[in-house]
Design a protein around this motif. Sequence first.
Motif, PDB file in Angstrom:
ATOM      1  N   UNK A  48       0.851  -1.185   0.000  1.00  0.00           N
ATOM      2  CA  UNK A  48       0.000   0.000   0.000  1.00  0.00           C
ATOM      3  C   UNK A  48       0.888   1.237   0.000  1.00  0.00           C
ATOM      4  N   UNK A  49       0.311   2.349  -0.423  1.00  0.00           N
ATOM      5  CA  UNK A  49       1.054   3.599  -0.402  1.00  0.00           C
ATOM      6  C   UNK A  49       0.594   4.430   0.785  1.00  0.00           C
ATOM      7  N   UNK A  50       1.545   4.786   1.652  1.00  0.00           N
ATOM      8  CA  UNK A  50       1.210   5.681   2.758  1.00  0.00           C
ATOM      9  C   UNK A  50       1.262   7.120   2.239  1.00  0.00           C
ATOM     10  N   UNK A  51       1.037   8.068   3.104  1.00  0.00           N
ATOM     11  CA  UNK A  51       0.928   9.461   2.685  1.00  0.00           C
ATOM     12  C   UNK A  51       2.197   9.962   1.988  1.00  0.00           C
ATOM     13  N   UNK A  52       3.365   9.714   2.568  1.00  0.00           N
ATOM     14  CA  UNK A  52       4.605  10.221   1.953  1.00  0.00           C
ATOM     15  C   UNK A  52       4.881   9.529   0.618  1.00  0.00           C
ATOM     16  N   UNK A  53       4.561   8.245   0.526  1.00  0.00           N
ATOM     17  CA  UNK A  53       4.739   7.540  -0.754  1.00  0.00           C
ATOM     18  C   UNK A  53       3.782   8.104  -1.803  1.00  0.00           C
ATOM     19  N   UNK A  54       2.565   8.412  -1.384  1.00  0.00           N
ATOM     20  CA  UNK A  54       1.585   8.978  -2.316  1.00  0.00           C
ATOM     21  C   UNK A  54       2.008  10.372  -2.770  1.00  0.00           C
ATOM     22  N   UNK A  55       2.617  11.148  -1.888  1.00  0.00           N
ATOM     23  CA  UNK A  55       3.126  12.462  -2.299  1.00  0.00           C
ATOM     24  C   UNK A  55       4.160  12.319  -3.413  1.00  0.00           C
ATOM     25  N   UNK A  56       4.988  11.296  -3.326  1.00  0.00           N
ATOM     26  CA  UNK A  56       5.966  11.041  -4.388  1.00  0.00           C
ATOM     27  C   UNK A  56       5.269  10.728  -5.700  1.00  0.00           C
ATOM     28  N   UNK A  57       4.219   9.924  -5.648  1.00  0.00           N
ATOM     29  CA  UNK A  57       3.438   9.606  -6.851  1.00  0.00           C
ATOM     30  C   UNK A  57       2.854  10.888  -7.435  1.00  0.00           C
ATOM     31  N   UNK A  58       2.251  11.705  -6.587  1.00  0.00           N
ATOM     32  CA  UNK A  58       1.616  12.944  -7.070  1.00  0.00           C
ATOM     33  C   UNK A  58       2.636  13.895  -7.680  1.00  0.00           C
ATOM     34  N   UNK A  59       3.831  13.934  -7.121  1.00  0.00           N
ATOM     35  CA  UNK A  59       4.884  14.792  -7.678  1.00  0.00           C
ATOM     36  C   UNK A  59       5.243  14.340  -9.089  1.00  0.00           C
ATOM     37  N   UNK A  60       5.372  13.028  -9.277  1.00  0.00           N
ATOM     38  CA  UNK A  60       5.693  12.493 -10.610  1.00  0.00           C
ATOM     39  C   UNK A  60       4.554  12.771 -11.586  1.00  0.00           C
ATOM     40  N   UNK A  61       3.317  12.530 -11.165  1.00  0.00           N
ATOM     41  CA  UNK A  61       2.171  12.786 -12.046  1.00  0.00           C
ATOM     42  C   UNK A  61       2.068  14.264 -12.403  1.00  0.00           C
ATOM     43  N   UNK A  62       2.360  15.139 -11.446  1.00  0.00           N
ATOM     44  CA  UNK A  62       2.338  16.570 -11.708  1.00  0.00           C
ATOM     45  C   UNK A  62       3.406  16.950 -12.737  1.00  0.00           C
ATOM     46  N   UNK A  63       4.596  16.378 -12.594  1.00  0.00           N
ATOM     47  CA  UNK A  63       5.674  16.628 -13.570  1.00  0.00           C
ATOM     48  C   UNK A  63       5.255  16.200 -14.959  1.00  0.00           C
ATOM     49  N   UNK A  64       4.646  15.010 -15.061  1.00  0.00           N
ATOM     50  CA  UNK A  64       4.203  14.506 -16.360  1.00  0.00           C
ATOM     51  C   UNK A  64       3.131  15.417 -16.950  1.00  0.00           C
ATOM     52  N   UNK A  65       2.211  15.872 -16.106  1.00  0.00           N
ATOM     53  CA  UNK A  65       1.148  16.758 -16.560  1.00  0.00           C
ATOM     54  C   UNK A  65       1.717  18.075 -17.077  1.00  0.00           C
ATOM     55  N   UNK A  66       2.705  18.622 -16.373  1.00  0.00           N
ATOM     56  CA  UNK A  66       3.334  19.867 -16.809  1.00  0.00           C
ATOM     57  C   UNK A  66       4.062  19.664 -18.134  1.00  0.00           C
ATOM     58  N   UNK A  67       4.742  18.526 -18.287  1.00  0.00           N
ATOM     59  CA  UNK A  67       5.446  18.237 -19.536  1.00  0.00           C
ATOM     60  C   UNK A  67       4.455  18.134 -20.689  1.00  0.00           C
ATOM     61  N   UNK A  68       3.317  17.440 -20.467  1.00  0.00           N
ATOM     62  CA  UNK A  68       2.301  17.316 -21.503  1.00  0.00           C
ATOM     63  C   UNK A  68       1.726  18.683 -21.865  1.00  0.00           C
TER      64      UNK A  68
END
Length: 137
Positions: A48-68
Motif C-alpha cells: 500500500x502507499x502511505x501518505x509520503x509515498x503517495x506524495x511522491x506519486x503525485x509529484x511524478x504525475x504533476x511533472x508529467x502533466x506539466x510536460x504534456x
Amino acid sequence: SSGINAEWPLRPGSYEDLRQGFVKSRIDISPDVLTDLLIRFDKDNDGALDFSEMLSVLAVLNEQNQAESQISEMFILMDSNGNKRISRSELKRAMELYCDKKLSSSELDNIMKEVDADKDGYISFQEFYKCIHLFKQ
C-alpha cells in the motif's frame, strides 16, 4: 474540475483504494500504470502507499502533466493557422523561429517522413507527441 481530492488518500492505499481515488479524481490511469506506481513507490513493501509515498506519486504525475502541457503549448505555437495539424511550411517556420534552425528541403522531408506516421502530409498532435524528442535542441 479534475485533480486530486484533498481528502484522498489520508490512509495507506491498496491497489483498489488507489484505483478508486484516481477514478473519483477523474484521472484516467491504466491498470498497468497503476500497478507500476504501486511497485515503484511502495518503499516499505507493505502493498500500500502511505501518505509520503503517495506524495511522491503525485509529484511524478504533476511533472508529467506539466510536460504534456508544455508539449501542447509548443504544438499550438507551431500550428500557426490553428487547424490542429502542422504542415511542412509551419514546421519550417517554427524551426526557424523557435529553434533558430534553418532546415534544408531534405531535412524537412526527413522529419516529415519520420514524424508523419499516417503519411497525410501533416503532423497531428499524436504524431508530434510521440516524436517530440526530434524537435528538442
